[in-house]
Design a protein around this motif. Structure first.
Motif, PDB file in Angstrom:
ATOM      1  N   ASP A 209      37.548  40.253  10.437  1.00 53.27           N
ATOM      2  CA  ASP A 209      36.520  40.894   9.615  1.00 53.27           C
ATOM      3  C   ASP A 209      35.610  39.835   8.991  1.00 53.27           C
ATOM      4  OD1 ASP A 209      37.790  39.912   7.183  1.00 53.27           O
ATOM      5  OD2 ASP A 209      39.229  41.534   7.400  1.00 53.27           O
ATOM      6  N   ARG A 210      34.581  40.281   8.289  1.00 57.46           N
ATOM      7  CA  ARG A 210      33.593  39.361   7.712  1.00 57.46           C
ATOM      8  C   ARG A 210      34.196  38.443   6.655  1.00 57.46           C
ATOM      9  NH1 ARG A 210      27.727  42.171   7.025  1.00 57.46           N
ATOM     10  NH2 ARG A 210      27.320  42.303   9.249  1.00 57.46           N
ATOM     11  N   LYS A 211      35.079  38.998   5.841  1.00 54.17           N
ATOM     12  CA  LYS A 211      35.694  38.200   4.786  1.00 54.17           C
ATOM     13  C   LYS A 211      36.504  37.048   5.387  1.00 54.17           C
ATOM     14  CE  LYS A 211      38.641  38.599   0.729  1.00 54.17           C
ATOM     15  NZ  LYS A 211      39.461  39.475  -0.103  1.00 54.17           N
TER      16      LYS A 211
ATOM     17  N   ALA B  39      34.144  34.418   6.821  1.00 57.49           N
ATOM     18  CA  ALA B  39      33.569  33.587   5.757  1.00 57.49           C
ATOM     19  C   ALA B  39      34.578  32.532   5.302  1.00 57.49           C
ATOM     20  CB  ALA B  39      33.128  34.450   4.589  1.00 57.49           C
TER      21      ALA B  39
END
Length: 113
Positions: free
Chosen positions: A20-22, A25
């Motif tokens: 996922d994006r988290k 990052a």
């Protein structure tokens, strides 16, 4: 890699490895600090090597596990043979990446770990 990969290669690799994006990052922040990413368009040699190493390990994991999702799971879960570290964390160094590659090759060829 010698001339420095474009910053976009870090973004693409992190998105490919992370679920996922988290998580993507977090991977990017571990490999190259955010402030550094904002200042430059190209990575330095050491940063480029870390990105290439992560991409190489993920590709091997995907080959061994025969799919991206299973490879992502393998990369992100602590493993007893790695002192409960994740393969993703180990892959930040060349020596750690070699340990992950060794385990993946043993899994591929049904050798004892």
């Amino acid at each position: 890699v010698i001339d420095g990969l474009p910053i976009g290669s870090l973004d693409e690799t992190a998105r490919y490895v992370a679920a996922d994006r988290k998580a993507a990052a977090a991977i990017k922040d571990r490999l190259v600090p955010r402030a550094t990413r904002l200042r430059r368009q190209r990575l330095k040699l050491a940063e480029s090597e870390r990105v290439a190493r992560l991409a190489r390990i993920m590709a091997l994991a995907e080959f061994v596990w025969e799919g991206k999702e299973d490879a992502r799971t393998f990369m992100s879960e602590p493993h007893a043979l790695f002192g409960d570290q994740t393969p993703l964390a180990l892959a930040e160094t060349e020596l750690g990446a070699r340990r992950v590659e060794d385990l993946l090759m043993k899994l591929e060829y049904s050798l004892p770990a």
